[in-house]
Write a protein that holds these residues in place. Structure first.
Motif, PDB file in Angstrom:
ATOM      1  N   ALA A 171     -20.330  35.413 -26.847  1.00  0.00           N
ATOM      2  CA  ALA A 171     -20.062  34.040 -26.398  1.00  0.00           C
ATOM      3  C   ALA A 171     -18.792  34.065 -25.563  1.00  0.00           C
ATOM      4  O   ALA A 171     -18.054  35.056 -25.554  1.00  0.00           O
ATOM      5  CB  ALA A 171     -19.903  33.094 -27.589  1.00  0.00           C
ATOM      6  N   GLY A 172     -18.539  32.950 -24.881  1.00  0.00           N
ATOM      7  CA  GLY A 172     -17.293  32.804 -24.127  1.00  0.00           C
ATOM      8  C   GLY A 172     -16.330  31.938 -24.915  1.00  0.00           C
ATOM      9  O   GLY A 172     -16.739  31.180 -25.808  1.00  0.00           O
ATOM     10  N   TYR A 173     -15.031  32.057 -24.608  1.00  0.00           N
ATOM     11  CA  TYR A 173     -14.042  31.215 -25.281  1.00  0.00           C
ATOM     12  C   TYR A 173     -13.145  30.580 -24.218  1.00  0.00           C
ATOM     13  O   TYR A 173     -12.471  31.272 -23.467  1.00  0.00           O
ATOM     14  CB  TYR A 173     -13.204  32.058 -26.258  1.00  0.00           C
ATOM     15  CG  TYR A 173     -12.559  31.230 -27.341  1.00  0.00           C
ATOM     16  CD1 TYR A 173     -13.051  31.239 -28.640  1.00  0.00           C
ATOM     17  CD2 TYR A 173     -11.466  30.420 -27.058  1.00  0.00           C
ATOM     18  CE1 TYR A 173     -12.482  30.464 -29.636  1.00  0.00           C
ATOM     19  CE2 TYR A 173     -10.891  29.638 -28.048  1.00  0.00           C
ATOM     20  CZ  TYR A 173     -11.392  29.669 -29.329  1.00  0.00           C
ATOM     21  OH  TYR A 173     -10.825  28.897 -30.319  1.00  0.00           O
ATOM     22  N   GLY A 174     -13.158  29.237 -24.173  1.00  0.00           N
ATOM     23  CA  GLY A 174     -12.350  28.498 -23.192  1.00  0.00           C
ATOM     24  C   GLY A 174     -13.142  28.243 -21.923  1.00  0.00           C
ATOM     25  O   GLY A 174     -13.340  29.137 -21.108  1.00  0.00           O
ATOM     26  N   ALA A 175     -13.649  27.015 -21.768  1.00  0.00           N
ATOM     27  CA  ALA A 175     -14.410  26.654 -20.561  1.00  0.00           C
ATOM     28  C   ALA A 175     -13.411  26.252 -19.473  1.00  0.00           C
ATOM     29  O   ALA A 175     -13.292  25.084 -19.099  1.00  0.00           O
ATOM     30  CB  ALA A 175     -15.389  25.524 -20.864  1.00  0.00           C
ATOM     31  N   THR A 176     -12.687  27.239 -18.980  1.00  0.00           N
ATOM     32  CA  THR A 176     -11.628  26.983 -17.996  1.00  0.00           C
ATOM     33  C   THR A 176     -12.213  26.684 -16.617  1.00  0.00           C
ATOM     34  O   THR A 176     -13.352  27.079 -16.311  1.00  0.00           O
ATOM     35  CB  THR A 176     -10.749  28.242 -17.856  1.00  0.00           C
ATOM     36  OG1 THR A 176     -11.613  29.329 -17.488  1.00  0.00           O
ATOM     37  CG2 THR A 176     -10.060  28.599 -19.162  1.00  0.00           C
ATOM     38  N   ALA A 177     -11.395  26.057 -15.784  1.00  0.00           N
ATOM     39  CA  ALA A 177     -11.769  25.912 -14.377  1.00  0.00           C
ATOM     40  C   ALA A 177     -11.858  27.299 -13.741  1.00  0.00           C
ATOM     41  O   ALA A 177     -12.744  27.574 -12.928  1.00  0.00           O
ATOM     42  CB  ALA A 177     -10.726  25.054 -13.664  1.00  0.00           C
ATOM     43  N   LYS A 178     -10.917  28.168 -14.144  1.00  0.00           N
ATOM     44  CA  LYS A 178     -10.887  29.533 -13.604  1.00  0.00           C
ATOM     45  C   LYS A 178     -12.218  30.261 -13.771  1.00  0.00           C
ATOM     46  O   LYS A 178     -12.614  31.059 -12.927  1.00  0.00           O
ATOM     47  CB  LYS A 178      -9.820  30.360 -14.354  1.00  0.00           C
ATOM     48  CG  LYS A 178      -8.399  29.953 -14.067  1.00  0.00           C
ATOM     49  CD  LYS A 178      -7.404  30.868 -14.774  1.00  0.00           C
ATOM     50  CE  LYS A 178      -7.337  30.632 -16.255  1.00  0.00           C
ATOM     51  NZ  LYS A 178      -6.806  29.316 -16.618  1.00  0.00           N
ATOM     52  N   SER A 179     -12.904  30.007 -14.903  1.00  0.00           N
ATOM     53  CA  SER A 179     -14.118  30.774 -15.179  1.00  0.00           C
ATOM     54  C   SER A 179     -15.237  30.456 -14.195  1.00  0.00           C
ATOM     55  O   SER A 179     -16.176  31.252 -14.046  1.00  0.00           O
ATOM     56  CB  SER A 179     -14.577  30.556 -16.619  1.00  0.00           C
ATOM     57  OG  SER A 179     -14.665  29.195 -16.904  1.00  0.00           O
ATOM     58  N   ALA A 180     -15.143  29.328 -13.498  1.00  0.00           N
ATOM     59  CA  ALA A 180     -16.173  29.032 -12.487  1.00  0.00           C
ATOM     60  C   ALA A 180     -16.174  30.126 -11.424  1.00  0.00           C
ATOM     61  O   ALA A 180     -17.237  30.584 -10.972  1.00  0.00           O
ATOM     62  CB  ALA A 180     -15.915  27.667 -11.848  1.00  0.00           C
ATOM     63  N   THR A 181     -14.980  30.548 -11.014  1.00  0.00           N
ATOM     64  CA  THR A 181     -14.888  31.582  -9.976  1.00  0.00           C
ATOM     65  C   THR A 181     -15.505  32.890 -10.454  1.00  0.00           C
ATOM     66  O   THR A 181     -16.284  33.528  -9.739  1.00  0.00           O
ATOM     67  CB  THR A 181     -13.406  31.803  -9.595  1.00  0.00           C
ATOM     68  OG1 THR A 181     -12.897  30.579  -9.061  1.00  0.00           O
ATOM     69  CG2 THR A 181     -13.243  32.913  -8.572  1.00  0.00           C
ATOM     70  N   VAL A 182     -15.172  33.294 -11.685  1.00  0.00           N
ATOM     71  CA  VAL A 182     -15.666  34.571 -12.210  1.00  0.00           C
ATOM     72  C   VAL A 182     -17.181  34.528 -12.391  1.00  0.00           C
ATOM     73  O   VAL A 182     -17.896  35.424 -11.935  1.00  0.00           O
ATOM     74  CB  VAL A 182     -15.022  34.884 -13.581  1.00  0.00           C
ATOM     75  CG1 VAL A 182     -15.504  36.224 -14.103  1.00  0.00           C
ATOM     76  CG2 VAL A 182     -13.521  34.865 -13.472  1.00  0.00           C
ATOM     77  N   THR A 183     -17.665  33.500 -13.077  1.00  0.00           N
ATOM     78  CA  THR A 183     -19.092  33.472 -13.388  1.00  0.00           C
ATOM     79  C   THR A 183     -19.938  33.362 -12.116  1.00  0.00           C
ATOM     80  O   THR A 183     -20.958  34.048 -11.988  1.00  0.00           O
ATOM     81  CB  THR A 183     -19.438  32.300 -14.338  1.00  0.00           C
ATOM     82  OG1 THR A 183     -18.913  31.098 -13.778  1.00  0.00           O
ATOM     83  CG2 THR A 183     -18.855  32.512 -15.716  1.00  0.00           C
ATOM     84  N   ASN A 184     -19.501  32.534 -11.187  1.00  0.00           N
ATOM     85  CA  ASN A 184     -20.301  32.332  -9.977  1.00  0.00           C
ATOM     86  C   ASN A 184     -20.190  33.497  -9.003  1.00  0.00           C
ATOM     87  O   ASN A 184     -21.151  33.834  -8.313  1.00  0.00           O
ATOM     88  CB  ASN A 184     -19.935  31.012  -9.297  1.00  0.00           C
ATOM     89  CG  ASN A 184     -20.455  29.828 -10.091  1.00  0.00           C
ATOM     90  OD1 ASN A 184     -21.633  29.512 -10.041  1.00  0.00           O
ATOM     91  ND2 ASN A 184     -19.594  29.203 -10.875  1.00  0.00           N
ATOM     92  N   TYR A 185     -19.034  34.116  -8.944  1.00  0.00           N
ATOM     93  CA  TYR A 185     -18.885  35.272  -8.041  1.00  0.00           C
ATOM     94  C   TYR A 185     -19.637  36.480  -8.598  1.00  0.00           C
ATOM     95  O   TYR A 185     -20.362  37.170  -7.884  1.00  0.00           O
ATOM     96  CB  TYR A 185     -17.398  35.599  -7.843  1.00  0.00           C
ATOM     97  CG  TYR A 185     -17.190  36.762  -6.903  1.00  0.00           C
ATOM     98  CD1 TYR A 185     -17.459  36.631  -5.534  1.00  0.00           C
ATOM     99  CD2 TYR A 185     -16.726  37.987  -7.365  1.00  0.00           C
ATOM    100  CE1 TYR A 185     -17.295  37.700  -4.667  1.00  0.00           C
ATOM    101  CE2 TYR A 185     -16.551  39.065  -6.506  1.00  0.00           C
ATOM    102  CZ  TYR A 185     -16.839  38.909  -5.155  1.00  0.00           C
ATOM    103  OH  TYR A 185     -16.670  39.968  -4.295  1.00  0.00           O
ATOM    104  N   ALA A 186     -19.456  36.728  -9.909  1.00  0.00           N
ATOM    105  CA  ALA A 186     -20.059  37.929 -10.514  1.00  0.00           C
ATOM    106  C   ALA A 186     -21.537  37.713 -10.858  1.00  0.00           C
ATOM    107  O   ALA A 186     -22.257  38.677 -11.079  1.00  0.00           O
ATOM    108  CB  ALA A 186     -19.277  38.323 -11.764  1.00  0.00           C
TER     109      ALA A 186
END
Ligand code: TYD
Length: 403
Positions: free
Chosen positions: A310-325
């Protein structure tokens, strides 16, 4: 063209098609998501790192903006300390006045109010502004800009301090901001702001600091040049350990104060390491690619070995990682987060469901991808039972590794 000085901007990083990082979607609303092309460049003249396309501000900052400054114990402590620093060092005169641009839920200004000092927050997002008002903080609902600065000065008089945390880097039109501050600030007043630091982003490969809201990534050199352009001077810098590495910049009117030795030292260290040189930034872009591939590889391995992730912390930052990768629910089936406004929704673009942090224990994760890596110490301490039970944290800053 550079949004600050009009110089030539050279692109060094293309993060592809990205959604709005704080636009957590209802499961039946995914068809209407807004996307844009996230590309980043550096100005040849003033070395400002900036995005090449602007997202209209109303799309990002509105009444349902979900991020709250008070979401971390450490950040609450940081902002209380910040308020006391400003009150002690910068609030001169018998009736000082402190203005905060982007005051969010009033975490910082609540401490100013408690000290009985005149204050005003300027905040365009209605939901968080109402939270601040409920705590007795005075807030004006607006995007700060030239006219707003002049109006506040006319109504309340000059400000001794204009402060902003994680806000100035969000604003492309900084010319208007500086004109507004010029209208508002007392002759000996200071403009103090803190934002993610380019030095930390490069050193830690923290490319997830770049998303729609973070239009600029500042350095001492670029802020110094920007300040001069708008009639101000960078008179102090302080590196901060929060949010993965930030710098607090103190600006005064040109000639009003002697810059501290820390300014020259930080600029010199940036020049020595070639921080804003294209070769450095291209090397960073190559690291972004490598880390994204590593992360996906790790997640695929975990999935294939049947471990519960699972993931921990639905950060704004994670949008970049999840969508790029290209990380979706097949690799990270859900993410846990304490923010009520994000729970029950899907992460932007990746559509990973956000679940309340309270459901974390019963989920029984084996591996947790720590999207909120900037709060690692606080979160890992809070969730110590997870590691005690054999669970392991997966990090991707500065490298992909299991803790
Ligand atoms: P943060 O990293 O502060 O900022 P950004 O969204 O700008 O990248 O976001 C932290 C998120 O993690 C926020 O949604 C709150 C959440 N969170 C938890 O779920 N548990 C915690 O213990 C902490 C500190 C944060």
């Amino acid at each position: 063209m550079c949004r600050i000085c009009g110089g030539v901007v050279n692109e060094f990083l293309d993060l592809g098609r990205q959604p709005l990082s704080d636009a957590f979607v209802e499961p039946d609303e995914t068809a209407d998501e807004f996307y844009y092309h996230l590309r980043v460049g550096v100005c040849e003249s003033c070395s400002m790192v900036q995005q090449l396309a602007e997202v209209p501000r109303e799309r990002m900052f509105h009444d349902s903006y979900p991020y709250v400054s008070s979401g971390s114990v450490r950040m609450r402590e940081h902002f209380t300390r910040t308020a006391h620093d400003l009150l002690e060092c910068e609030s001169t005169g018998s009736d000082p006045f402190i203005v905060e641009i982007g005051s969010n839920d009033g975490t910082m200004l609540a401490a100013v109010r408690a000290a009985g000092v005149r204050h005003l927050g300027v905040e365009p997002c209605g939901g968080v502004a109402d939270v601040a008002r409920a705590a007795g903080v005075r807030v004006r609902s607006a995007f700060f800009e030239e006219a707003v600065g002049a109006e506040i000065a006319a109504q309340d008089g000059p400000a001794n301090v204009v402060f902003a945390a994680n806000t100035i880097c969000h604003i492309p039109y900084l010319d208007s901001i500086f004109r507004g501050i010029d209208a508002l600030l007392a002759p000996d007043g200071v403009f103090v702001f803190e934002d993610p630091y380019l030095g930390d982003v490069i050193e830690k490969n923290s490319f997830d600091q770049i998303y729609d809201e973070h239009f600029y990534v500042f350095s001492a050199r670029s802020v110094q040049a920007m300040a001069r352009r708008f009639g101000f001077e960078l008179v102090d810098v302080r590196r901060l350990p929060v949010h993965g590495g930030e710098v607090r910049y103190t600006l005064a009117r040109a000639g009003a104060r002697t810059p501290s030795a820390a300014v020259a030292a930080l600029v010199a260290s940036e020049d020595a390491r070639g921080l804003a040189e294209l070769s450095t930034l291209h090397a960073f872009a190559a690291e972004v690619d490598r880390i994204s591939r590593d992360l996906v590889g790790q997640l695929e391995k975990l999935r294939d070995s049947g471990l519960r992730v699972a993931g921990y912390g639905a950060t704004a930052k994670s949008a970049t990682v999840t969508n790029y990768a290209g990380i979706g629910p097949d690799l990270v089936p859900c993410v846990f987060d304490t923010t009520p406004a994000k729970q029950g929704r899907l992460m932007p673009g990746s559509h990973i469901p956000v679940r309340p942090a309270e459901e974390f224990a019963e989920y029984g994760a084996d591996r947790l991808l720590l999207f909120a890596w900037n709060h690692a110490e606080e979160i890992i301490a809070k969730e110590k039972d997870f590691a005690r039970g054999g669970g392991r944290w997966l990090l991707y800053v500065p490298e992909v590794r299991l803790l």
